[in-house]
Write an enzyme that holds these catalytic residues in place. Structure first.
Site, PDB file in Angstrom:
ATOM      1  CD  GLU A   1      -4.731   3.921  -1.627  1.00  0.00           C
ATOM      2  OE1 GLU A   1      -5.021   4.223  -0.471  1.00  0.00           O
ATOM      3  OE2 GLU A   1      -5.549   4.010  -2.574  1.00  0.00           O
TER       4      GLU A   1
ATOM      5  CG  ASP B   1      -1.924   1.124   1.167  1.00  0.00           C
ATOM      6  OD1 ASP B   1      -1.666   2.178   1.779  1.00  0.00           O
ATOM      7  OD2 ASP B   1      -2.946   0.959   0.504  1.00  0.00           O
ATOM      8  CB  ILE B   2       1.048   4.232  -2.231  1.00  0.00           C
ATOM      9  CG1 ILE B   2       1.403   3.350  -3.441  1.00  0.00           C
ATOM     10  CG2 ILE B   2       1.829   5.533  -2.264  1.00  0.00           C
ATOM     11  CD1 ILE B   2       1.083   4.007  -4.763  1.00  0.00           C
TER      12      ILE B   2
END
Length: 600
Positions: A517, A473-474
């Site tokens: 994301e 996950d960003i």
């Protein structure tokens, strides 16, 4: 009058037609020659423009590395990731950077007390990157050092040299405008005959005090090598000059950018030994390039001169000059020869046609009637193969061959239909491939991920091999989108996907966009230890390389949850996903930009 009445009608038609044809051929030939020359010149101008645009684009791409590196290092110092209190600890970072940017000569950090350390690639062929510093073997005594495998300082491999960075152009330029990117003047490297250009940035602390100066240098020799690789024909040349008209680089050693008798002096366009370069010094361009032709001695050059804006108050002039003769000389000569040959051939053909027209007209008319009858079988029989006229024999044989080809074409029609059907099937297969590809990032989508995980789970279960899964996950991506907008967010997603995919090298490994994301990586036949190494590589790749959006660097980080299992009847993919998701949650709870995983 009586004799004139005895002339065949064919002669009365051929004579005036032939004369008119010759006059028309000469007129058309003259127009053709003129058009060919104009076409050759237009092609030359087009090539000069294309070479100029390509060189300008590549030079900008090359110089854009300098502010990106400076910004990255300055942010590292301000964040504390780069410890300037222990400048020798910067060696691995600077060594890694100089290895990554092959055309940069020096990436350095200088401190207000004069201490200086740099990742260096000295000008010259096959020079290996190394570290140089002026505080290891004496204060302000510069020397080169080999890099250990981890990038730290190794043994000294050069003589000591007095070196105070506070007196060098890169540091002087930075201190004039602290906190702003600044270009330095082109100067001689200390202890070397080579020229270089620098860009620097004075780093300020919260109180506005200069705590370090970051510098990046590029040897002009790198630009010379760069320009020499552009194809410019046998005698074409390209040059790069600064705003004052002094040469920076040229594409040919016959046009030096330094004075051979005084290597410390860069030559000026206006006083260059080459008459061609003295000529181009009269043209100063701003926003619009100069496109034209210049006469130098007995030669004429198709010229494209443009201004390259490097940003931060620096611009250069780029010129590409191609000899006009290379584009029009051969065209003119070949065209004239061809037209002469065509005219002679046409005259001979007209005379022969007048003499033989009556003799060959009848069988040709008969063959024409046979062809117009559309009787394919009759056409294939070659009825005039016994004719006394060879041309008629050939024509008859050609028409018979054409008849055979037509018959074969009918037979092949069905094969073409089959081929079209196969093409349609291939198009359907391509459409199927697009259905499992994420439309934004180009990597696998969620559908492809689910199918691949199911297949690899069955394989691992059958072969009793470990299967590892990464959920990525960003960090703070919603805030990034809110601040910079969704188009920038999309660009960031694309670049993150590309960097993650670059870390995978096995055909069965898969990176997919899991949603928003989030990304997911499937690693068949991979233990938790090996998967942890790869996960850390991915984390470092994203954190260490900024996403370039609209030519601006943006630093992103990722959090990774890792789970691994050897599938059995008691396990399922849902449990594997849940554990990976729990670890991802834990990585974020622990501060993000880290990997959380099963116990090894």
């Amino acid at each position: 009058m009586s004799r004139a009445g005895n002339l065949p009608l064919r002669i009365l038609i051929i004579i005036p037609t032939t004369l008119l044809f010759l006059v028309g051929a000469m007129l058309i030939g003259g127009i053709f020659v003129h058009t060919s020359l104009d076409t050759g010149r237009a092609f030359g101008h087009q090539m000069a423009e294309e070479r100029s645009k390509r060189l300008a684009s590549q030079i900008l791409q090359l110089t854009e590395q300098l502010p990106a590196v400076l910004t990255l290092n300055a942010e590292g110092i301000l964040s504390g990731r780069l410890d300037i209190q222990q400048p020798e600890s910067l060696a691995p970072w600077l060594y890694t950077q100089i290895r990554q940017f092959e055309r940069i000569s020096f990436i350095s950090v200088a401190l207000p007390d004069g201490r200086y350390i740099t990742g260096a690639r000295d000008p010259g062929e096959n020079i290996q990157p190394h570290i140089a510093a002026n505080f290891i073997d004496g204060r302000l005594k510069l020397a080169g050092y080999q890099a250990n495998p981890d990038g730290s300082l190794g043994a000294r491999n050069s003589e000591l040299l007095d070196y105070d960075p506070r007196q060098r152009p890169f540091m002087l330029a930075a201190l004039k405008t602290p906190g702003e990117l600044a270009w330095g003047s082109i100067y001689h490297y200390a202890g070397m005959p080579d020229f270089g250009i620098s860009m620097s940035l004075a780093v300020l602390d919260a109180q506005g005090k200069v705590i370090a100066v970051c510098g990046v240098d590029m040897a002009l020799e790198r630009l010379n090598e760069f320009m020499a690789d552009i194809p410019l024909g046998n005698a074409g040349v390209a040059y790069l000059a600064d705003a004052e008209g002094k040469l920076i680089a040229t594409s040919s050693p016959t046009l030096p950018f330094v004075d051979p008798d005084n290597p410390s002096n860069r030559l000026n366009l206006a006083t260059h030994p080459s008459a061609l370069l003295r000529k181009v010094s009269q043209y100063q361009v701003d926003d619009r390039p100069f496109v034209g032709a210049l006469d130098a001695g007995d030669s004429r050059y198709l010229t494209n001169i443009r201004r390259i804006d490097l940003g931060y108050g620096k611009h250069w002039q780029l010129g590409v000059l191609l000899p006009e003769q290379e584009f029009v000389g051969k065209t003119e000569q070949t065209t004239r020869h061809a037209l002469g040959f065509v005219l002679m051939t046409l005259v001979l053909l007209a005379l022969c046609g007048a003499l033989l027209g009556g003799f060959i007209a009848r069988p040709i008319e008969q063959i024409s009637q046979l062809a117009n009858s559309r009787a394919l079988n009759a056409l294939r029989q070659n009825s005039f193969k016994a004719s006394q006229i060879r041309e008629v024999q050939h024509l008859s044989a050609s028409l018979a061959h054409l008849g055979d080809e037509l018959a074969d074409a009918i037979d092949k029609l069905e094969d073409r239909v089959i081929h079209r059907t196969q093409q349609l099937q291939e198009a359907n297969d391509k459409l199927q491939q697009l259905s499992i590809q994420d439309s934004l990032t180009g990597i696998a989508n969620r559908r492809a991920f689910d199918e691949h995980l199911r297949q690899q789970w069955l394989n691992a279960k059958r072969e009793k091999q470990p299967l590892s899964l990464l959920l990525i996950d960003i960090d703070h991506f919603k805030a990034f989108n809110d601040k910079y907008g969704h188009p920038a967010g999309d660009q960031a997603l694309i670049q993150v996907a590309e960097q993650l995919a670059q870390q995978l090298h096995r055909p069965d490994d898969l990176v997919a966009r899991y949603g928003g994301e989030e990304f997911a990586v499937i690693l068949p036949n991979t233990t938790v230890t090996a998967a942890a190494v790869l996960a850390e590589q991915m984390r470092q790749a994203i954190a260490g390389r900024p996403a370039m959006i609209d030519d601006k660097p943006y630093f992103l980080t990722i959090s990774i949850g890792l789970s691994s299992v050897i599938p059995t009847a008691e396990h399922n993919t849902r449990a594997l996903l849940q554990r990976a998701d729990q670890h991802l949650y834990q990585a974020k709870a622990d501060g993000r930009n880290r990997v959380s995983m099963d116990e090894q």
